[in-house]
Design a protein around this motif. Structure first.
Motif, PDB file in Angstrom:
ATOM      1  N   UNK A  33       0.473  -1.039  -0.266  1.00 53.54           N
ATOM      2  CA  UNK A  33      -0.141   0.281   0.345  1.00 53.54           C
ATOM      3  C   UNK A  33       0.554   1.608   0.301  1.00 53.54           C
ATOM      4  N   UNK A  34       1.856   1.436   0.627  1.00 52.63           N
ATOM      5  CA  UNK A  34       2.748   2.291   0.874  1.00 52.63           C
ATOM      6  C   UNK A  34       3.259   2.556  -0.641  1.00 52.63           C
ATOM      7  N   UNK A  35       3.915   1.651  -0.788  1.00 50.20           N
ATOM      8  CA  UNK A  35       4.501   2.179  -2.809  1.00 50.20           C
ATOM      9  C   UNK A  35       3.279   2.504  -3.505  1.00 50.20           C
ATOM     10  N   UNK A  36       1.848   1.760  -3.228  1.00 48.20           N
ATOM     11  CA  UNK A  36       0.676   2.375  -4.268  1.00 48.20           C
ATOM     12  C   UNK A  36       0.280   3.615  -3.648  1.00 48.20           C
ATOM     13  N   UNK A  37       0.629   4.641  -2.566  1.00 42.31           N
ATOM     14  CA  UNK A  37       0.436   5.398  -2.621  1.00 42.31           C
ATOM     15  C   UNK A  37       1.611   6.900  -2.991  1.00 42.31           C
ATOM     16  N   UNK A  60      13.590  -1.320  -4.559  1.00 42.21           N
ATOM     17  CA  UNK A  60      15.045  -1.607  -3.862  1.00 42.21           C
ATOM     18  C   UNK A  60      14.827  -1.748  -2.422  1.00 42.21           C
ATOM     19  N   UNK A  61      15.614  -1.939  -1.120  1.00 45.88           N
ATOM     20  CA  UNK A  61      15.317  -1.995  -0.049  1.00 45.88           C
ATOM     21  C   UNK A  61      14.821  -0.435   0.181  1.00 45.88           C
ATOM     22  N   UNK A  62      16.397  -0.349  -0.643  1.00 45.33           N
ATOM     23  CA  UNK A  62      16.805   0.854  -0.053  1.00 45.33           C
ATOM     24  C   UNK A  62      15.147   2.206   0.314  1.00 45.33           C
ATOM     25  N   UNK A  63      14.760   2.227  -0.909  1.00 45.36           N
ATOM     26  CA  UNK A  63      13.803   2.562  -1.410  1.00 45.36           C
ATOM     27  C   UNK A  63      12.026   2.734   0.090  1.00 45.36           C
ATOM     28  N   UNK A  64      12.243   1.267  -0.048  1.00 44.47           N
ATOM     29  CA  UNK A  64      11.419   0.686   0.830  1.00 44.47           C
ATOM     30  C   UNK A  64      11.952   1.131   2.848  1.00 44.47           C
ATOM     31  N   UNK A  65      12.840   1.101   2.432  1.00 45.37           N
ATOM     32  CA  UNK A  65      12.854   1.518   3.750  1.00 45.37           C
ATOM     33  C   UNK A  65      12.619   2.615   4.313  1.00 45.37           C
TER      34      UNK A  65
END
Ligand SMILES: [Zn+2]
Length: 211
Positions: A33-37, A60-65
């Motif tokens: 959801x975070x990414x879709x938002x 990337x893990x970096x962006x999600x973090x």
């Protein structure tokens, strides 16, 4: 309270996350959801993500973090939060330690693969009104016909047994090391996901209230 919720596709993770977040006043954070938002918001990062996701690439893990860090700083996370769908691998789990500090529990909802395959391959939906059925647990009055509107019921192609089995294999191979990682820290709380939804919620709440 800071929780991570792990369960295979079809284990009922989303349902339990909702119950727990309401009961303990925790934010329910799904990284999907975070990414879709972000994508919807149209920020420069969102546009970059859109390109990556549309091409089927991995974010990337970096962006999600970075997104997680921002999210847990928000007001509704003051009481704590439930992470749903994250971490998916050990490197993400290690990164998560840096972001959140220590977790209180990692809840693992366990359901045998055969039960998941039966749950998912029996699902039928009505393409006309969206009603959902299950050939065994919640059958329509007339086989293959929607009770509400008479539409012809269909199975989703990704609910067929072979596809479900493949998704489960992927899930197990990715998640086993994450479970080991948290097991070593004594954080894993295993819950029998074959019981009724209410029974599972009750057990979870009782255990978590004692933490
Ligand atoms: Zn219908």
């Amino acid at each position: 309270m800071k929780l991570v919720l792990i369960g295979c596709p079809g284990a009922g993770k989303g349902t339990q996350a909702k119950v727990l977040s309401e009961h303990f006043h925790l934010a329910h954070i799904s990284t999907g959801d975070l990414l879709r938002d972000q994508v919807k918001s149209g920020t420069p990062l969102g546009l970059k993500l859109k390109t990556i996701m549309e091409s089927g690439g991995l974010v990337s893990d970096e962006i999600v973090s970075q997104l997680l860090r921002q999210r847990i700083a928000e007001d509704d996370c003051k009481n704590g939060y439930i992470l749903d769908g994250y971490p998916r691998n050990v490197s993400q789990a290690e990164g998560l330690d840096d972001i959140v500090g220590s977790l209180d529990k990692v809840v693992l909802i366990e359901v045998p693969d055969e039960a998941i395959i039966e749950r998912m391959s029996g699902r039928r939906s009505c393409p006309v009104c969206g009603a959902m059925y299950h050939v065994k647990n919640n059958p329509p009055k007339t086989e293959g016909v929607c009770d509400k509107c008479g539409g012809g019921l269909v199975a989703r192609s990704d609910d067929n047994p072979e596809t479900v089995k493949h998704r489960l294999d992927v899930f197990h191979s990715q998640t086993a090391p994450v479970i080991d990682y948290y097991d070593k820290k004594g954080l894993v709380l295993k819950i029998d996901g074959t019981k009724d939804i209410d029974v599972i919620s009750g057990e979870l709440i009782e255990i978590l209230e004692k933490l």
